[in-house]
Design a protein around this motif. Sequence first.
Motif, PDB file in Angstrom:
ATOM      1  N   ILE A 234       7.638  19.887   5.716  1.00 32.71           N
ATOM      2  CA  ILE A 234       7.894  18.498   6.083  1.00 32.71           C
ATOM      3  C   ILE A 234       6.870  17.631   5.362  1.00 32.71           C
ATOM      4  CG2 ILE A 234       6.437  18.649   8.157  1.00 32.71           C
ATOM      5  CD1 ILE A 234       8.456  16.715   9.526  1.00 32.71           C
ATOM      6  N   ASP A 235       7.292  16.427   4.962  1.00 38.07           N
ATOM      7  CA  ASP A 235       6.391  15.553   4.224  1.00 38.07           C
ATOM      8  C   ASP A 235       6.629  14.110   4.621  1.00 38.07           C
ATOM      9  OD1 ASP A 235       4.358  15.190   2.171  1.00 38.07           O
ATOM     10  OD2 ASP A 235       5.912  14.176   1.028  1.00 38.07           O
ATOM     11  N   LEU A 236       5.578  13.313   4.496  1.00 38.23           N
ATOM     12  CA  LEU A 236       5.641  11.906   4.850  1.00 38.23           C
ATOM     13  C   LEU A 236       4.681  11.160   3.930  1.00 38.23           C
ATOM     14  CD1 LEU A 236       5.591  10.513   8.454  1.00 38.23           C
ATOM     15  CD2 LEU A 236       4.081   9.543   6.729  1.00 38.23           C
ATOM     16  N   THR A 237       5.193  10.160   3.210  1.00 37.33           N
ATOM     17  CA  THR A 237       4.347   9.392   2.295  1.00 37.33           C
ATOM     18  C   THR A 237       4.053   8.002   2.847  1.00 37.33           C
ATOM     19  OG1 THR A 237       5.066  10.577   0.317  1.00 37.33           O
ATOM     20  CG2 THR A 237       4.172   8.380  -0.003  1.00 37.33           C
ATOM     21  N   GLY A 238       5.086   7.205   3.087  1.00 39.87           N
ATOM     22  CA  GLY A 238       4.897   5.859   3.614  1.00 39.87           C
ATOM     23  C   GLY A 238       5.097   5.816   5.111  1.00 39.87           C
ATOM     24  N   SER A 239       5.368   4.644   5.630  1.00 41.97           N
ATOM     25  CA  SER A 239       5.538   4.474   7.068  1.00 41.97           C
ATOM     26  C   SER A 239       6.996   4.523   7.498  1.00 41.97           C
ATOM     27  CB  SER A 239       4.939   3.131   7.498  1.00 41.97           C
ATOM     28  OG  SER A 239       5.558   2.064   6.791  1.00 41.97           O
ATOM     29  N   ALA A 240       7.929   4.527   6.518  1.00 42.16           N
ATOM     30  CA  ALA A 240       9.339   4.379   6.868  1.00 42.16           C
ATOM     31  C   ALA A 240      10.047   5.690   7.157  1.00 42.16           C
ATOM     32  CB  ALA A 240      10.082   3.632   5.753  1.00 42.16           C
ATOM     33  N   ALA A 241       9.737   6.748   6.402  1.00 40.72           N
ATOM     34  CA  ALA A 241      10.540   7.959   6.513  1.00 40.72           C
ATOM     35  C   ALA A 241       9.709   9.209   6.285  1.00 40.72           C
ATOM     36  CB  ALA A 241      11.689   7.917   5.510  1.00 40.72           C
ATOM     37  N   GLU A 280      12.473  25.623  -0.232  1.00 38.98           N
ATOM     38  CA  GLU A 280      11.150  26.116   0.153  1.00 38.98           C
ATOM     39  C   GLU A 280      10.169  24.978   0.418  1.00 38.98           C
ATOM     40  OE1 GLU A 280       8.072  28.941   0.908  1.00 38.98           O
ATOM     41  OE2 GLU A 280      10.246  29.137   0.813  1.00 38.98           O
ATOM     42  N   ALA A 281      10.187  23.960  -0.435  1.00 39.47           N
ATOM     43  CA  ALA A 281       9.225  22.860  -0.299  1.00 39.47           C
ATOM     44  C   ALA A 281       9.916  21.532  -0.520  1.00 39.47           C
ATOM     45  CB  ALA A 281       8.088  23.025  -1.301  1.00 39.47           C
ATOM     46  N   VAL A 282       9.443  20.507   0.175  1.00 36.25           N
ATOM     47  CA  VAL A 282       9.915  19.133  -0.014  1.00 36.25           C
ATOM     48  C   VAL A 282       8.700  18.243  -0.210  1.00 36.25           C
ATOM     49  CG1 VAL A 282      12.066  19.397   1.276  1.00 36.25           C
ATOM     50  CG2 VAL A 282       9.984  18.735   2.483  1.00 36.25           C
ATOM     51  N   LYS A 283       8.825  17.254  -1.102  1.00 36.94           N
ATOM     52  CA  LYS A 283       7.703  16.362  -1.352  1.00 36.94           C
ATOM     53  C   LYS A 283       8.210  14.989  -1.757  1.00 36.94           C
ATOM     54  CE  LYS A 283       3.297  15.990  -1.258  1.00 36.94           C
ATOM     55  NZ  LYS A 283       2.594  16.269  -0.004  1.00 36.94           N
ATOM     56  N   MET A 284       7.762  13.965  -1.034  1.00 36.27           N
ATOM     57  CA  MET A 284       8.121  12.598  -1.362  1.00 36.27           C
ATOM     58  C   MET A 284       7.197  12.071  -2.457  1.00 36.27           C
ATOM     59  SD  MET A 284       8.769  11.127   2.504  1.00 36.27           S
ATOM     60  CE  MET A 284       9.444   9.554   1.957  1.00 36.27           C
ATOM     61  N   SER A 285       7.752  11.273  -3.365  1.00 40.51           N
ATOM     62  CA  SER A 285       6.934  10.661  -4.412  1.00 40.51           C
ATOM     63  C   SER A 285       5.998   9.636  -3.779  1.00 40.51           C
ATOM     64  CB  SER A 285       7.823  10.000  -5.467  1.00 40.51           C
ATOM     65  OG  SER A 285       8.649   9.005  -4.879  1.00 40.51           O
ATOM     66  N   PRO A 286       4.816   9.419  -4.365  1.00 42.88           N
ATOM     67  CA  PRO A 286       3.869   8.461  -3.789  1.00 42.88           C
ATOM     68  C   PRO A 286       4.433   7.056  -3.615  1.00 42.88           C
ATOM     69  CG  PRO A 286       2.743   9.864  -5.352  1.00 42.88           C
ATOM     70  CD  PRO A 286       4.199  10.181  -5.467  1.00 42.88           C
ATOM     71  N   ASP A 287       5.387   6.662  -4.486  1.00 41.96           N
ATOM     72  CA  ASP A 287       5.983   5.332  -4.331  1.00 41.96           C
ATOM     73  C   ASP A 287       7.094   5.304  -3.291  1.00 41.96           C
ATOM     74  OD1 ASP A 287       8.166   6.510  -5.595  1.00 41.96           O
ATOM     75  OD2 ASP A 287       7.917   5.419  -7.477  1.00 41.96           O
ATOM     76  N   GLY A 288       7.381   6.464  -2.670  1.00 41.42           N
ATOM     77  CA  GLY A 288       8.347   6.540  -1.583  1.00 41.42           C
ATOM     78  C   GLY A 288       9.801   6.442  -2.000  1.00 41.42           C
ATOM     79  N   SER A 289      10.089   6.513  -3.304  1.00 39.50           N
ATOM     80  CA  SER A 289      11.459   6.293  -3.763  1.00 39.50           C
ATOM     81  C   SER A 289      12.250   7.572  -3.978  1.00 39.50           C
ATOM     82  CB  SER A 289      11.452   5.481  -5.067  1.00 39.50           C
ATOM     83  OG  SER A 289      10.773   6.187  -6.090  1.00 39.50           O
ATOM     84  N   HIS A 290      11.563   8.723  -4.093  1.00 40.62           N
ATOM     85  CA  HIS A 290      12.261   9.978  -4.394  1.00 40.62           C
ATOM     86  C   HIS A 290      11.698  11.130  -3.563  1.00 40.62           C
ATOM     87  CE1 HIS A 290      13.187   7.633  -8.059  1.00 40.62           C
ATOM     88  NE2 HIS A 290      14.317   8.320  -8.049  1.00 40.62           N
ATOM     89  N   VAL A 291      12.488  12.181  -3.465  1.00 40.87           N
ATOM     90  CA  VAL A 291      12.087  13.439  -2.840  1.00 40.87           C
ATOM     91  C   VAL A 291      12.328  14.562  -3.836  1.00 40.87           C
ATOM     92  CG1 VAL A 291      12.560  15.109  -1.011  1.00 40.87           C
ATOM     93  CG2 VAL A 291      12.640  12.666  -0.512  1.00 40.87           C
ATOM     94  N   ALA A 292      11.319  15.388  -4.074  1.00 37.39           N
ATOM     95  CA  ALA A 292      11.485  16.586  -4.890  1.00 37.39           C
ATOM     96  C   ALA A 292      11.619  17.799  -3.973  1.00 37.39           C
ATOM     97  CB  ALA A 292      10.307  16.768  -5.834  1.00 37.39           C
ATOM     98  N   VAL A 293      12.426  18.771  -4.401  1.00 37.55           N
ATOM     99  CA  VAL A 293      12.696  19.966  -3.600  1.00 37.55           C
ATOM    100  C   VAL A 293      12.643  21.190  -4.509  1.00 37.55           C
ATOM    101  CG1 VAL A 293      14.267  21.067  -1.951  1.00 37.55           C
ATOM    102  CG2 VAL A 293      14.356  18.582  -2.289  1.00 37.55           C
TER     103      VAL A 293
END
Length: 388
Positions: A234-241, A280-293
Amino acid sequence: MTTALHRRRRRAALVATSLAGLANFAHAEIVVSANDGKMVLENGTAVVRKQPLPDTVSVIDFTDGALKLLGEVPAPASVVGPPPSVAIAPDGAFALVTGAMKIDPADPTKAVPDDKLSVIDLKSSPPKVLATHQAGAGAAGVSINRAGTLALVANRSEGTVSVFAISGSTLTPAGKIQLGDAKSGPSHAVFSRDGATALVTRDGDSKISLLTVDGTKVEYAKRDLSAGIRPYDIDLTGSAAAVVGNVGAGSGDNDTISLIDMTAKPIRVVSTVTVGQTPEAVKMSPDGSHVAVTVMNGSNKPSASPFFNDFGLLKVYRISGTELTPVAEAKIGHWCQGMVWSKDSKHVVAQCMVENELIAFAFDGKALTRTSTLKLQVSPAGIRTAEP
């Protein structure tokens, strides 16, 4: 030139070289990889190596998408559990690394749960272990809050989350939260942006638990979210999602990732999309616009399995409000684990266990283009950067 003068000049040159190296380290974009020397994949089954190697922690420069090894230190690590078995302090001074499994002292052909949490000094050259703590059995995902004052460790083999207070680079145990029985499988915990709550995945009973945080007091809010079968990373970058990967039953079916709306009252899962076999892994981009998997894609299955593919996948999805839209994908290696974004959201690096390799890609918003690779001596299993 006298021998004494020669020695003085040589010492001065060594000091200058050391200082230059530390200066480069200070300005580098740092990635920390936790590497498992115990386990190997043999025709779809993870087994203990016949000749185990020491687990290590690698400090890597990822500036401008190029991978360069800066240093390594022996420390317990494990491929068991989600890839965020590493957390970096907000100021980049130290990293926390968990070791979920160790070789069974009674039977060197088997692995058993471990509870190790290592504090790694990232400012020293080479890096060094500052302290080793006990978390809980199967210590797996670890996170540090944005204030740098609190850490959470999910203990997969005992159904708990360990809490540690942080002062400087010193950790102090501050209790445990019981979430379920030993089979509930707490896998990873992440703090909300404001640090007032945390979310914990439970892959054993397919729940995502909400915790409340007040100083060093962390409590189970008695509220669970439902996203999919076996929520894991699980990952969380900004406050929205927040985004969660649901690894499924491992039966060859396509599995999913889900978006959690952190602004909803109460917090809830708002969308789920299919990504392939075993995200296996999920990661949100620092700008909050994308998710890598990183998607296993059957690369970890026996070669005779109808679900086997001779490669894994790195996929990128765009976040549009509460929707996830596929944007790009690239082939990667086998039994691939975690990935991280660069600070500018223009590069991604993924780690693959079978190849003992990290692979960097450039991302232009439309496509992934391989830029560099880095071979390691043992298999990369966990990864993190200092996060915004």
